[in-house]
Design a protein around this motif. Structure first.
Motif, PDB file in Angstrom:
ATOM      1  N   UNK A  26       0.747  -1.174   0.159  1.00  0.00           N
ATOM      2  CA  UNK A  26       0.153   0.133   0.066  1.00  0.00           C
ATOM      3  C   UNK A  26       0.857   1.301  -0.063  1.00  0.00           C
ATOM      4  N   UNK A  27       2.066   1.153   0.870  1.00  0.00           N
ATOM      5  CA  UNK A  27       2.855   2.456   0.685  1.00  0.00           C
ATOM      6  C   UNK A  27       3.573   2.684  -0.692  1.00  0.00           C
ATOM      7  N   UNK A  28       3.676   1.581  -1.219  1.00  0.00           N
ATOM      8  CA  UNK A  28       4.238   1.523  -2.592  1.00  0.00           C
ATOM      9  C   UNK A  28       3.394   2.138  -3.635  1.00  0.00           C
ATOM     10  N   UNK A  29       2.211   2.311  -3.229  1.00  0.00           N
ATOM     11  CA  UNK A  29       1.123   2.855  -4.379  1.00  0.00           C
ATOM     12  C   UNK A  29       0.322   1.916  -4.603  1.00  0.00           C
ATOM     13  N   UNK A  30       0.143   0.626  -4.349  1.00  0.00           N
ATOM     14  CA  UNK A  30      -0.733  -0.247  -4.755  1.00  0.00           C
ATOM     15  C   UNK A  30      -2.197  -0.195  -3.794  1.00  0.00           C
ATOM     16  N   UNK A  31      -3.198  -0.372  -4.740  1.00  0.00           N
ATOM     17  CA  UNK A  31      -4.492  -0.607  -4.028  1.00  0.00           C
ATOM     18  C   UNK A  31      -4.408  -2.107  -3.502  1.00  0.00           C
ATOM     19  N   UNK A  32      -4.685  -2.435  -2.301  1.00  0.00           N
ATOM     20  CA  UNK A  32      -4.544  -3.842  -1.663  1.00  0.00           C
ATOM     21  C   UNK A  32      -5.797  -4.331  -1.088  1.00  0.00           C
ATOM     22  N   UNK A  33      -5.969  -5.664  -1.597  1.00  0.00           N
ATOM     23  CA  UNK A  33      -7.124  -6.616  -1.160  1.00  0.00           C
ATOM     24  C   UNK A  33      -6.330  -7.259  -0.093  1.00  0.00           C
ATOM     25  N   UNK A  34      -7.059  -7.102   1.340  1.00  0.00           N
ATOM     26  CA  UNK A  34      -6.293  -8.017   2.188  1.00  0.00           C
ATOM     27  C   UNK A  34      -7.214  -9.054   2.557  1.00  0.00           C
ATOM     28  N   UNK A  35      -6.721 -10.306   2.587  1.00  0.00           N
ATOM     29  CA  UNK A  35      -7.608 -11.374   2.949  1.00  0.00           C
ATOM     30  C   UNK A  35      -7.021 -12.408   3.843  1.00  0.00           C
ATOM     31  N   UNK A  36      -7.973 -12.793   4.995  1.00  0.00           N
ATOM     32  CA  UNK A  36      -7.385 -13.653   6.058  1.00  0.00           C
ATOM     33  C   UNK A  36      -8.861 -14.562   6.671  1.00  0.00           C
ATOM     34  N   UNK A  37      -8.597 -15.127   7.319  1.00  0.00           N
ATOM     35  CA  UNK A  37      -9.697 -15.832   8.148  1.00  0.00           C
ATOM     36  C   UNK A  37     -10.134 -15.040   9.452  1.00  0.00           C
ATOM     37  N   UNK A  38      -9.114 -14.314   9.770  1.00  0.00           N
ATOM     38  CA  UNK A  38      -9.122 -13.673  11.053  1.00  0.00           C
ATOM     39  C   UNK A  38      -9.732 -12.036  10.789  1.00  0.00           C
ATOM     40  N   UNK A  39     -11.093 -11.833  11.213  1.00  0.00           N
ATOM     41  CA  UNK A  39     -11.700 -10.644  10.645  1.00  0.00           C
ATOM     42  C   UNK A  39     -10.960  -9.719  11.766  1.00  0.00           C
ATOM     43  N   UNK A  40     -10.776  -9.882  12.972  1.00  0.00           N
ATOM     44  CA  UNK A  40     -10.448  -8.978  13.746  1.00  0.00           C
ATOM     45  C   UNK A  40      -8.933  -8.357  13.384  1.00  0.00           C
TER      46      UNK A  40
END
Length: 262
Positions: A26-40
């Motif tokens: 994200x800091x490098x300029x990408x739009x990030x989709x973050x995935x995980x089973x851990x919602x919190x």
């Protein structure tokens, strides 16, 4: 690869290396989709990242990966397959132990590539990052499933690079040793002897790095389109020693295991 303006998916982004990777890209300029089973954990990761969205999903399944891809604000340029588990100690208690770790540590990579590579090939560009482990180049004491799946993840990344590298698809394979993450800390605090042995082997083999350093080096590798990322340079020395005399290396690993057990 030009990261600025790209769309990147990061799996296992709820903590550890995945959180650091989501933040760094994200800091490098990408739009990030973050995935995980851990919602919190995901909520904590994307807090303060204007260009990131969180998707709670199981990326070991094709449906879970599809949810991540569909949540992206456009075609995915970069997929970072980071989600991983240590699995059961030793040989595991039953086949379900093996099914789970193979699904998370290996098939998740294959399933993501099957969805994305045809799109990337048609577009003439795309990038796949496999976060494996030094265990994929060397081995992992105490945990057969982890050692085997990380070897397989490295092998799959190699195959992708060889097969599609001339078609505009880049591949990087990240192989750290010890990293200060919940995964390693969970191994250290385990009561299981084989798991504690695995943790001791990792911690004594070299410096335990912060996940931010691994993320920094991964961003650099993607920009340079470099395949192998070794946050611990000593891994290369170990790998060369292994290849130069396999019998000696096996014998040395046996001695190392015996010393840790004593």
């Amino acid at each position: 690869m030009d990261i600025e303006g790209s769309i990147a998916v990061v799996t296992g982004a709820g903590s550890g290396i995945g959180r650091a990777l989501a933040t760094a890209f994200a800091a490098a300029g990408a739009a990030v989709v973050a995935g995980d089973v851990d919602q919190a954990g995901l909520a904590e990761t994307v807090r303060g990242l204007d260009s990131a969205v969180a998707v709670t999903t199981d990326v070991s399944t094709t449906d879970g990966i599809t949810r991540l891809i569909d949540a992206a604000p456009g075609p995915v340029d970069l997929y970072i397959a980071n989600a991983g588990i240590t699995g059961a100690p030793g040989l595991g208690d039953d086949e379900s132990d093996w099914d789970r770790i193979i699904d998370v540590n290996l098939r998740a990579h294959v399933r993501a590539a099957k969805l994305l590579v045809p799109q990337w090939e048609a577009r003439g560009h795309g990038y796949f990052v496999a976060v494996a482990s030094a265990a994929g180049l060397l081995t992992q004491l105490g945990a057969a499933g982890y050692a085997v799946t990380k070897h397989a993840a490295v092998g799959f990344a190699e195959w992708l690079s060889i097969t599609y590298g001339a078609k505009g698809i880049g591949v990087s394979c990240v192989c750290p040793m010890g990293v200060d993450t919940p995964l390693l800390n969970g191994m250290v605090s385990s009561d299981d002897p084989a798991t504690k042995l695995a943790a001791a082997a990792v911690r004594q083999a070299g410096e335990v790095l912060g996940p931010e350093r691994v993320a920094e080096l991964t961003v650099e590798a993607v920009r340079a389109e470099r395949f192998l990322v070794l946050p611990h340079p000593v891994v290369l020395d170990m790998y060369l020693q292994k290849g130069s005399d396999y019998e000696r290396w096996i014998a040395g690993m046996r001695r190392y295991q015996t010393a840790l057990e004593g």
